[in-house]
Design a protein around this motif. Structure first.
Motif, PDB file in Angstrom:
ATOM      1  N   LEU A 197      20.757  85.120  25.873  1.00  0.00           N
ATOM      2  CA  LEU A 197      20.151  83.822  25.739  1.00  0.00           C
ATOM      3  C   LEU A 197      20.754  83.254  24.494  1.00  0.00           C
ATOM      4  CD1 LEU A 197      16.097  84.378  25.645  1.00  0.00           C
ATOM      5  CD2 LEU A 197      17.602  82.952  27.495  1.00  0.00           C
ATOM      6  N   LYS A 445      23.449  70.119  36.997  1.00  0.00           N
ATOM      7  CA  LYS A 445      22.588  71.099  37.137  1.00  0.00           C
ATOM      8  C   LYS A 445      21.495  70.787  38.089  1.00  0.00           C
ATOM      9  CE  LYS A 445      23.493  74.270  34.220  1.00  0.00           C
ATOM     10  NZ  LYS A 445      24.166  75.575  34.406  1.00  0.00           N
ATOM     11  N   ALA A 448      15.830  72.975  39.116  1.00  0.00           N
ATOM     12  CA  ALA A 448      15.305  74.504  38.836  1.00  0.00           C
ATOM     13  C   ALA A 448      16.099  74.931  37.686  1.00  0.00           C
ATOM     14  CB  ALA A 448      15.488  75.328  40.013  1.00  0.00           C
ATOM     15  N   ASP A 449      17.403  74.663  37.565  1.00  0.00           N
ATOM     16  CA  ASP A 449      18.024  75.166  36.303  1.00  0.00           C
ATOM     17  C   ASP A 449      17.662  74.456  35.045  1.00  0.00           C
ATOM     18  OD1 ASP A 449      20.380  76.842  36.705  1.00  0.00           O
ATOM     19  OD2 ASP A 449      21.171  75.226  37.720  1.00  0.00           O
ATOM     20  N   LEU A 452      14.212  75.566  34.042  1.00  0.00           N
ATOM     21  CA  LEU A 452      14.189  76.925  33.450  1.00  0.00           C
ATOM     22  C   LEU A 452      14.757  77.006  31.824  1.00  0.00           C
ATOM     23  CD1 LEU A 452      15.519  79.483  36.082  1.00  0.00           C
ATOM     24  CD2 LEU A 452      13.248  79.696  34.784  1.00  0.00           C
ATOM     25  N   MET A 453      15.540  76.396  31.796  1.00  0.00           N
ATOM     26  CA  MET A 453      16.347  75.916  30.477  1.00  0.00           C
ATOM     27  C   MET A 453      15.230  75.170  29.401  1.00  0.00           C
ATOM     28  SD  MET A 453      20.350  74.802  31.015  1.00  0.00           S
ATOM     29  CE  MET A 453      20.436  74.473  29.115  1.00  0.00           C
ATOM     30  N   ALA A 455      11.985  75.273  29.722  1.00  0.00           N
ATOM     31  CA  ALA A 455      10.825  76.439  29.582  1.00  0.00           C
ATOM     32  C   ALA A 455      11.398  77.536  28.482  1.00  0.00           C
ATOM     33  CB  ALA A 455      10.643  77.201  30.999  1.00  0.00           C
ATOM     34  N   VAL A 456      12.536  77.965  28.496  1.00  0.00           N
ATOM     35  CA  VAL A 456      13.068  78.753  27.550  1.00  0.00           C
ATOM     36  C   VAL A 456      13.314  78.138  25.996  1.00  0.00           C
ATOM     37  CG1 VAL A 456      14.914  80.214  26.666  1.00  0.00           C
ATOM     38  CG2 VAL A 456      14.272  80.321  29.143  1.00  0.00           C
ATOM     39  N   LYS A 457      13.745  76.968  26.347  1.00  0.00           N
ATOM     40  CA  LYS A 457      13.813  76.179  24.705  1.00  0.00           C
ATOM     41  C   LYS A 457      12.558  76.002  24.249  1.00  0.00           C
ATOM     42  CE  LYS A 457      15.367  73.099  21.849  1.00  0.00           C
ATOM     43  NZ  LYS A 457      16.343  73.480  20.823  1.00  0.00           N
ATOM     44  N   ALA A 459       9.823  77.980  24.815  1.00  0.00           N
ATOM     45  CA  ALA A 459       9.363  79.196  24.302  1.00  0.00           C
ATOM     46  C   ALA A 459       9.934  79.530  22.782  1.00  0.00           C
ATOM     47  CB  ALA A 459       9.737  79.835  25.226  1.00  0.00           C
ATOM     48  N   LEU A 471      22.684  70.162  24.558  1.00  0.00           N
ATOM     49  CA  LEU A 471      22.406  71.138  25.646  1.00  0.00           C
ATOM     50  C   LEU A 471      21.848  70.760  26.656  1.00  0.00           C
ATOM     51  CD1 LEU A 471      24.417  73.529  26.354  1.00  0.00           C
ATOM     52  CD2 LEU A 471      22.447  75.025  25.378  1.00  0.00           C
ATOM     53  N   ILE A 472      20.253  70.453  26.537  1.00  0.00           N
ATOM     54  CA  ILE A 472      19.560  70.037  27.456  1.00  0.00           C
ATOM     55  C   ILE A 472      19.066  68.531  27.481  1.00  0.00           C
ATOM     56  CG2 ILE A 472      17.280  70.704  28.696  1.00  0.00           C
ATOM     57  CD1 ILE A 472      17.310  73.052  26.745  1.00  0.00           C
TER      58      ILE A 472
ATOM     59  N   THR B 177       9.553  78.466  43.393  1.00  0.00           N
ATOM     60  CA  THR B 177      10.800  77.969  43.455  1.00  0.00           C
ATOM     61  C   THR B 177      11.935  78.850  43.722  1.00  0.00           C
ATOM     62  OG1 THR B 177      10.013  76.443  41.649  1.00  0.00           O
ATOM     63  CG2 THR B 177      12.371  76.677  41.897  1.00  0.00           C
ATOM     64  N   TRP B 179      15.461  79.505  43.038  1.00  0.00           N
ATOM     65  CA  TRP B 179      16.423  79.152  41.927  1.00  0.00           C
ATOM     66  C   TRP B 179      17.955  79.743  42.620  1.00  0.00           C
ATOM     67  CZ3 TRP B 179      19.100  82.530  38.464  1.00  0.00           C
ATOM     68  CH2 TRP B 179      19.994  81.898  37.386  1.00  0.00           C
ATOM     69  N   ASN B 181      21.568  79.824  42.252  1.00  0.00           N
ATOM     70  CA  ASN B 181      22.773  80.026  41.295  1.00  0.00           C
ATOM     71  C   ASN B 181      23.971  80.966  41.628  1.00  0.00           C
ATOM     72  OD1 ASN B 181      24.419  79.510  38.788  1.00  0.00           O
ATOM     73  ND2 ASN B 181      22.359  78.648  38.268  1.00  0.00           N
ATOM     74  N   TYR B 192      22.277  78.034  29.178  1.00  0.00           N
ATOM     75  CA  TYR B 192      21.781  78.882  28.914  1.00  0.00           C
ATOM     76  C   TYR B 192      22.260  80.014  30.181  1.00  0.00           C
ATOM     77  CZ  TYR B 192      18.671  76.760  25.575  1.00  0.00           C
ATOM     78  OH  TYR B 192      18.240  75.938  24.872  1.00  0.00           O
ATOM     79  N   LEU B 194      21.158  82.276  32.569  1.00  0.00           N
ATOM     80  CA  LEU B 194      19.841  82.385  32.845  1.00  0.00           C
ATOM     81  C   LEU B 194      19.921  83.659  33.946  1.00  0.00           C
ATOM     82  CD1 LEU B 194      18.543  78.836  33.582  1.00  0.00           C
ATOM     83  CD2 LEU B 194      17.966  80.233  31.555  1.00  0.00           C
ATOM     84  N   ALA B 455       7.305  85.795  24.926  1.00  0.00           N
ATOM     85  CA  ALA B 455       7.504  84.300  25.004  1.00  0.00           C
ATOM     86  C   ALA B 455       8.117  83.999  26.389  1.00  0.00           C
ATOM     87  CB  ALA B 455       8.143  83.889  23.895  1.00  0.00           C
ATOM     88  N   ALA B 459       6.768  82.070  29.733  1.00  0.00           N
ATOM     89  CA  ALA B 459       7.269  80.860  29.975  1.00  0.00           C
ATOM     90  C   ALA B 459       7.680  80.793  31.478  1.00  0.00           C
ATOM     91  CB  ALA B 459       8.685  80.368  29.255  1.00  0.00           C
ATOM     92  N   LEU B 460       8.088  82.039  32.143  1.00  0.00           N
ATOM     93  CA  LEU B 460       8.704  81.876  33.330  1.00  0.00           C
ATOM     94  C   LEU B 460       7.422  82.396  34.461  1.00  0.00           C
ATOM     95  CD1 LEU B 460      11.212  82.018  31.980  1.00  0.00           C
ATOM     96  CD2 LEU B 460      12.410  83.267  34.082  1.00  0.00           C
TER      97      LEU B 460
END
Lengths: 476, 476
Positions: A197, A445, A448-449, A452-453, A455-457, A459, A471-472, B177, B179, B181, B192, B194, B455, B459-460
């Motif tokens: 990450l 991007k 969905a990408d 996800l980013m 959601a991670v950010k 969190a 970045l986002i 979803t 995803w 990639n 990230y 992912l 976390a 989030a996911l």
């Protein structure tokens, strides 16, 4: 409030380690090419991870953004603050510069984030081992920066990116926790591999303070050749030929076109073309090995002889000495300096599948030719991994006279990136997103990408204080 | 409610692709060694990613857990449902078994999650390339399972784990979803990375439906030796010797002790020790190369001659034919079968820094000797990457007569894992956490590790329906 923050920081790291004077901060608020300049509240220079954590907690209390910096040698404005918006505290990691441990039996090395890459390479070599990440800025970039940007360079085709050479990390998280995961293990399947990450997260999820790096057997023998050829298609076919003849020994396969070589020869003292005649395209090919008694020069000569027979190359020369090998690599490593001196290059950083590199170069050339017919097309790339820097290039004079430069630059960048995207490629292979490519994130991007980013950010950095806006792209 | 779910699923994938009969589900609810048996509502066998997404969305609507399964060849009970708690829908991926594309120029391959590993290896070989992940179950395990568990095996020291050989993924997320990639790029720094969240996540964050794999040059020449030696310390010194003499060619360095070899010879037909005399420890060493004209046998012979001179080994033999090479590897690959037939082995899966492997074996032997003096100590490992399977072993008869077996097994497992942990090691190098090591997650992972994992999971998978109760221990 800001006065209090500065006092708190001075209490944490010492008054000498907090810089607020604007001129004195310039080394940190401006990038080395002078293209990006931003505003910061101060530059804090902590001495260890605990001080980093203290700074982060302090900034969180004050609601002030944090921008980590290690080296500030990036090409996309990612390590300098923005000109607008809330000014951050820059956390410069230069004082964390200890090489803590080299374990030649385990082939690992534990280092602090502020270690210069060249020093890390040298410490590995002193122990008879090899740290493979190698790039133009290695004499000034720092390990923490190479991790935060997942630095690439010229040896990715054999050894992978920085990501593949990091085994363990210590990271200060946005809540001030020091997450210590400095394991020196090649296998560890105990839940999510969280270090990934942070690698390449450009300072948006945490501050890397230390790392365990993977070392490799030290190559002891090298063969390097320079070849002139007619087109990128032939380069792709030659790459496949090398891989099929002796793929495990291939350690460099670098492409440049005539315009790029001319810039190097013209602007960097003591650089000359390794071949007498002019060619439209050039390749630097390196084989290396760690032992045995194979004659690598002979192997390379055999491959090149076949390539000549097959009409893939027009000419080639094999370096006959250590000096000649170094000279050939110097030509390659002088590209950034030459391009900085020679004019304004709109550097792009696409990668496509290797099998699509020639198509990419053709499509990008056509698209840029239509937008800016007077721009020179400079091409230089790590062809062995599909990473082609396609650089529409202007003389300073041309550039100064251009109207609506920013719009043109953006149109050109989109055209090049569109060409890569259409071939399954990416707009940022190794330089990262920074300030240059934030719009590209929204453009290329998938939803969905980005979801996800985000959601991670959210969190990891719910307050959004780590490199905000980077970045986002903002949610549409 | 359950009736409706089953009807919904039958509508999605067809009535023939939903199994509810308990006997017919046994292939999916029980592991191959017969140690773990659980309950499932049904086994659904979707034909593509869209059907997987439909199943996931349907389960989310019904609030029913989802357990992805691809191969069910794991060693830690991770791919079978629990005996207690809400029964899940098992999503078996065996119908997604297409090899979609092999690109030998880009050295990549796109495959669906249900492809058998051996078929993937074979397709790569047919294109003149190499997919390096290799393990005992390769004739029945599936790619999706190797990704969800980040499978290791015998070639990690040269080519890395499954993680290092995955470039792109398609994953169905807990919200349904898809995803996608499926990039075939060696460099891609656009936020990230992912995919690394899903690799090794054991089905707790998503269901892998397809992947782009990295291929390598096909090794064309091999040299394999079998050596007998006195102790693990000498094995570590020999490993360093090989790495310094010709490290880039080392592709296998497997350790086993006398007890392990005896089990193989006794229980698997046609297996015999490659050396005449008995030795306490044994090594299988493989060098391989992709071209050139080096004599690898001669290189290996030179290294072994020096090792004999230095007193590191007592005896060694180099395979003189393809058949002999295969025989040596067969001995190594017969370990799981032999141990299953020979008794009850409490398999552990520690990795430590390579420099600490001998210390680990010594410490674990002492600790287990104190707890279970009658247990045989079986040791087999991928020494080249520090992964040592330390297996306290009981005859069936001994095991049947043991009182309080579960408590003893747990005490032994903790003792071995404690020994690894004290040396900077891990309790799961390659097998994963599954049902076997969930308690170990609470015991050895730091609070910061667990907090980060929770976390990410929240989030996911905010509803917690993907493999609930697995991988992350309950918050204390």
């Amino acid at each position: 409030m800001i006065r209090t923050l500065l006092e708190d920081l001075a209490d944490l790291v010492g008054i000498d380690a907090v810089t607020t004077d604007e001129a004195a901060m310039a080394f940190a608020t401006e990038d080395w090419r002078g293209r990006y300049r931003g505003k910061a509240l101060c530059v804090a220079r902590p001495a260890n991870a605990e001080q980093v954590a203290g700074i982060v907690a302090c900034c969180a209390r004050h609601g002030v953004p944090v921008l980590p910096q290690a080296g500030n040698t990036g090409l996309v404005g990612g390590s300098v603050p923005a000109a607008e918006g809330p000014a951050p505290v820059i956390v410069a990691l230069e004082r964390l510069r200890r090489i803590r441990k080299v374990d030649p039996v385990n082939n690992t090395m534990e280092v602090e984030a502020g270690c210069m890459l060249a020093n890390v390479q040298e410490a590995a070599r002193a122990a008879g081992r090899y740290y493979p990440v190698s790039l133009g800025a290695e004499g000034s970039c720092q390990i923490g920066g190479t991790i935060a940007t997942n630095a690439g360079g010229t040896s990715v085709l054999r050894y992978g990116n920085t990501r593949e050479n990091v085994l363990g990390l210590q990271v200060v998280l946005p809540d001030g926790t020091v997450w210590t995961n400095l394991t020196a293990l090649r296998k560890n399947n105990t839940g999510y591999d969280l270090k990934h990450l942070f690698i390449g997260s450009e300072g948006t999820l945490g501050i890397v303070t230390a790392a365990v790096l993977k070392l490799h057997p030290l190559p002891t023998r090298h063969a390097v050749a320079w070849a002139g050829l007619a087109d990128p298609e032939s380069a792709v076919r030659l790459l496949t030929l090398v891989q099929e003849r002796d793929g495990a020994k291939l350690s460099g396969f670098e492409l440049m076109n005539r315009n790029q070589l001319d810039l190097v020869v013209r602007h960097v003292p003591q650089r000359r073309s390794p071949l007498e005649d002019a060619h439209d395209w050039h390749l630097l090919i390196e084989l290396s090995d760690t032992g045995g008694n194979d004659d690598l020069d002979a192997t390379l000569e055999g491959i090149l002889a076949q390539a000549l027979d097959d009409g893939l190359i027009a000419d080639a020369v094999i370096a006959a000495s250590e000096r000649q090998r170094a000279d050939m690599w110097e030509v390659r490593h002088s590209v950034s300096e030459a391009n900085k001196k020679g004019g304004i290059g709109l550097t792009t950083d696409c990668a496509v599948p290797v099998s699509a590199t020639a198509d990419f170069i053709r499509a990008a050339s056509a698209a840029v030719g239509a937008l800016a017919p007077k721009a020179e097309l400079v091409v230089v790339g790590h062809m062995g991994d599909g990473n082609v820097h396609f650089i529409p290039f202007f003389t300073f004079d041309q550039w100064d006279k251009l109207e609506d430069r920013d719009a043109l630059a953006e149109a050109i960048r989109h055209a090049v990136n569109d060409a890569a995207h259409a071939l399954g490629g990416t707009f940022s292979a190794e330089h990262g997103v920074g300030q240059v490519s934030l719009k590209e994130m929204a453009r290329y991007k998938s939803p969905a990408d980005l979801a996800l980013m985000r959601a991670v950010k959210a969190a990891l950095d719910p307050k959004g204080l780590f490199n905000p806006g980077r970045l986002i792209p903002p949610d549409a």
